[in-house]
Design a protein around this motif. Structure first.
Motif, mmCIF file in Angstrom:
data_model
loop_
_atom_site.group_PDB
_atom_site.id
_atom_site.type_symbol
_atom_site.label_atom_id
_atom_site.label_comp_id
_atom_site.label_asym_id
_atom_site.label_seq_id
_atom_site.Cartn_x
_atom_site.Cartn_y
_atom_site.Cartn_z
ATOM 1 N N ALA B 60 0.959 -1.120 -0.064
ATOM 2 C CA ALA B 60 0.203 0.082 -0.057
ATOM 3 C C ALA B 60 0.703 1.275 -0.015
ATOM 4 O O ALA B 60 0.353 2.199 -0.599
ATOM 5 N N SER B 61 1.947 1.209 0.699
ATOM 6 C CA SER B 61 2.973 2.316 0.813
ATOM 7 C C SER B 61 3.580 2.969 -0.652
ATOM 8 O O SER B 61 3.407 4.050 -1.194
ATOM 9 N N HIS B 62 3.997 1.707 -1.425
ATOM 10 C CA HIS B 62 4.430 2.086 -2.672
ATOM 11 C C HIS B 62 3.314 2.378 -3.658
ATOM 12 O O HIS B 62 3.289 3.098 -4.704
ATOM 13 N N ARG B 63 2.014 2.008 -3.661
ATOM 14 C CA ARG B 63 0.810 2.271 -4.427
ATOM 15 C C ARG B 63 0.466 3.710 -4.149
ATOM 16 O O ARG B 63 0.206 4.350 -4.728
ATOM 17 N N TYR B 64 0.529 4.003 -2.809
ATOM 18 C CA TYR B 64 0.218 5.264 -2.716
ATOM 19 C C TYR B 64 1.318 6.278 -3.033
ATOM 20 O O TYR B 64 0.915 7.469 -3.614
ATOM 21 N N GLU B 65 2.444 5.949 -2.973
ATOM 22 C CA GLU B 65 3.519 6.903 -3.488
ATOM 23 C C GLU B 65 3.713 6.914 -4.975
ATOM 24 O O GLU B 65 4.578 7.775 -5.511
ATOM 25 N N GLY B 66 3.334 5.910 -5.619
ATOM 26 C CA GLY B 66 3.472 5.636 -6.988
ATOM 27 C C GLY B 66 4.807 5.187 -7.366
ATOM 28 O O GLY B 66 5.480 5.449 -8.412
ATOM 29 N N THR B 67 5.486 4.512 -6.391
ATOM 30 C CA THR B 67 6.842 3.919 -6.602
ATOM 31 C C THR B 67 6.802 2.437 -6.963
ATOM 32 O O THR B 67 5.679 1.671 -6.750
ATOM 33 N N PRO B 68 7.767 1.825 -7.336
ATOM 34 C CA PRO B 68 7.798 0.406 -7.931
ATOM 35 C C PRO B 68 7.675 -0.597 -6.678
ATOM 36 O O PRO B 68 8.137 -0.399 -5.755
ATOM 37 N N ARG B 69 7.180 -1.665 -7.030
ATOM 38 C CA ARG B 69 7.349 -2.912 -6.096
ATOM 39 C C ARG B 69 8.809 -3.265 -6.378
ATOM 40 O O ARG B 69 9.356 -3.430 -7.079
ATOM 41 N N GLN B 70 9.357 -3.333 -5.099
ATOM 42 C CA GLN B 70 11.033 -3.614 -4.913
ATOM 43 C C GLN B 70 10.940 -5.101 -4.626
ATOM 44 O O GLN B 70 12.026 -5.648 -4.511
ATOM 45 N N ASP B 71 10.070 -6.042 -4.261
ATOM 46 C CA ASP B 71 10.259 -7.463 -4.092
ATOM 47 C C ASP B 71 10.201 -7.980 -5.542
ATOM 48 O O ASP B 71 9.632 -7.652 -6.548
#
Lengths: 246, 332
Positions: B60-71
């Motif tokens: 949810a954090s990366h979705r909110y910030e618009g940053t990529p999935r890092q896993d």
């Protein structure tokens, strides 16, 4: 069912409400913090789900105005009003006691609690005697990792000086002063307007809470130091403040 | 509507475990508008007597910030078909291009481990060398990205860094009917066993055990852990599942006995459908906003003495990562 995996990030504002805070509308400006923080936490549920905020004021004695709370759930937020002198010892005692109470409550609810970050805002020198506030400060912050002696829940402590605050004293209250989780002390730049300084401080404090929380997301990625560092580096960019950070 | 977690129904509501918090409602922009890395990837299928489910979802954090999935994750089988290899990585959020490190590590690491398992069992693999080479590859990638050929690992780690966990599951049981799997973790990605009819067993160590205030420093490549790397091993029986996760799942599991652990143990008693599994990994739970990856490998309950699976041709190692078209496409 256990909530051990749910992380709570506690933040406290410990605010000086001695009479001098009335001058220039300082206290009225400071009262804008809670509503603005609430707006931000509603806007960003990632952070809002994790942050708990509390408010302690102090003059001759200290009051827990707002125990640690998800402030999104509060319709009418409390406001600060001025009274009396400036007892740092009372402030430190109250904070220590409240951190312990919050910890017991949140543990009873099953949550995992991250280290408290306390922002200590003062516009003057302490009016109580040095020995007593220094002892209270030691009881709040000292912890011996190896023996377990002291206060295991000690907060990260960020002193902020406005107006006539004593820089030497506040600077000495930073905790911790070194290491990965070193905290800054902040002082309104000389010749600044105190109310304006507080107005500028509010969005900065909110941003530092947000950045610290985001750094904590997936605590495995970022240790306690990373959340603290995010807080410290965000505050270090303060316009209108001199920031002391090793 | 019935409880989606209980029924397996996948609708508008996320699978919620207890206190879901508010962050799961975040939509955010499609991940690929910001970086050529989709919000969610899954893989699934069977290999001999193994049933595999794998999903990596953006937090949810990366979705909110618009940053990529890092896993990221990758799967492989040793050339002799004896070992099923799972590699899972978690790019550290402080590095803007950590998703590139994670992608590189899982793809290169899966191939490297699978190849070496053709000639040695997991306990005999040169793990220090494997991890060292992966760290070197991350460093080289960071040097390419920055154009700085003298970049040191410490500085490269600020741009991209990733934890990694490897698991090797025997595709066939030994003469006594058990399969001795092995796992090795660098950082806080972790390997677990979900026992048939039982609970979670952590193979690689639980974070924060016995600390008053939680904290968790972690190591991530290209930085190297001190000391020799020694895999842990455990025996799998039919019905058991090896489950390899990033801390986005592992932190929610805790010691495995909490709300999320109990719920997932129930849902994963048998392999769910691939789409259900992905929805389970994307669960809603207060304060859990990190990327999540889980790869589960079930030993078929009826798998007593199956014939060895046919050898599959190893897919070519794709260049990892694909060269970025430019900062406009994959800007940090």
């Amino acid at each position: 069912m256990s909530n051990d995996d749910i992380q709570i990030l506690p933040f406290y504002l410990v605010a000086d409400v001695s009479y001098s805070m009335q001058q220039d509308g300082k206290i009225d400006t400071l009262n804008q913090l809670l509503p603005q923080l609430r707006d931000e936490l509603v806007r960003n549920p990632v952070v809002g789900d994790m942050v708990r905020f509390g408010l302690i004021d102090f003059s001759d004695e200290a009051t827990v105005v707002l125990p640690l709370t998800d402030i999104r759930a509060i319709e009418v937020l409390p406001t600060l009003t001025v009274r009396g002198g400036t007892s740092y010892a009372q402030a430190f005692h109250a904070l220590r006691q409240q951190i312990e109470v919050d910890y017991q409550q949140l543990r009873a609810d099953g949550f995992t609690i991250k280290r408290t970050t306390a922002v200590f805002l003062s516009d003057g020198a302490p009016t109580d005697d040095e020995a007593s506030w220094r002892q209270a400060y030691a009881m709040l912050t000292e912890f011996e990792g190896e023996t377990g002696a002291g206060f295991r829940l000690f907060p990260n402590f960020i002193p902020i000086g406005i107006g006539d605050a004593d820089r030497a004293i506040l600077s000495d209250l930073r905790h911790r002063k070194t290491g990965d989780a070193a905290m800054p002390a902040m002082f309104m730049a000389d010749g600044g307007n105190p109310a304006k300084a507080i107005a500028e401080l509010i969005p900065l404090l909110i941003k530092s809470i947000v950045n610290s929380s985001l750094a904590q997301v997936g605590s495995g990625e970022s240790d306690q130091g990373a959340a603290a560092q995010a807080m410290a580096t965000t505050l270090a960019n303060a316009d209108g403040f001199d920031v002391e950070l090793d | 509507m019935t409880d989606p977690a209980a029924s397996g129904f996948i609708g508008a509501d996320p699978v919620t475990f207890g206190d879901g918090g508010g962050a799961s409602a975040i939509e955010g922009m499609p991940a690929m508008l910001g970086s050529q890395q989709p919000d969610t990837v899954m893989d699934a299928g069977v290999y001999g007597s193994l049933t595999v489910r794998a999903a990596s979802v953006r937090g949810a954090s990366h979705r909110y910030e618009g940053t990529p999935r890092q896993d990221d994750f990758c799967l492989a089988v040793s050339p002799d078909g004896r070992w099923f290899v799972v590699v899972v990585a978690d790019g550290v959020s402080a590095g803007a291009r950590s998703h590139v490190a994670a992608r590189l590590i899982v793809r290169s690491g899966a191939r490297m481990v699978a190849d070496q398992l053709a000639t040695a069992d997991p306990a005999a693999l040169a793990w220090d060398e494997i991890v060292g080479r992966l760290a070197g590859q991350v460093l080289l990638q960071a040097r390419r990205d920055t154009g700085d050929d003298t970049l040191e690992a410490r500085d490269a780690a600020r741009l991209m860094a990733s934890t990694v966990v490897f698991a090797a599951v025997p595709t066939v049981p030994d003469a006594s009917g058990v399969r001795r799997m092995a796992a090795l973790a660098v950082g806080d990605t972790s390997a677990w066993v979900l026992r048939q009819g039982g609970g979670w067993e952590n193979l690689t160590g639980v974070k924060n055990a016995g600390e008053a205030v939680a904290s968790s420093a972690t190591i991530a490549l290209p930085l190297l852990p001190g000391g020799p790397l020694v895999p842990v091993a455990t025996d799998l029986l039919p019905g058991d599942a090896a489950v390899v996760v990033t801390d986005g799942v592992g932190d929610a599991l805790g010691d495995g006995t909490g709300e999320v652990g109990a719920a997932l143990a129930g849902l994963w008693r048998l392999p769910p459908s691939r789409h259900q599994f992905t929805a389970h990994v994307d669960f809603a739970r207060r304060s859990h906003a990190d990327d999540r990856t889980a790869v589960a490998v079930w030993i078929d309950a009826s798998a007593t003495q199956p014939a060895p699976p046919a050898r599959v041709a190893a897919p070519p190692v794709e260049p990892t990562p694909a060269p970025d078209p430019g900062p406009g496409w994959d800007a940090p």
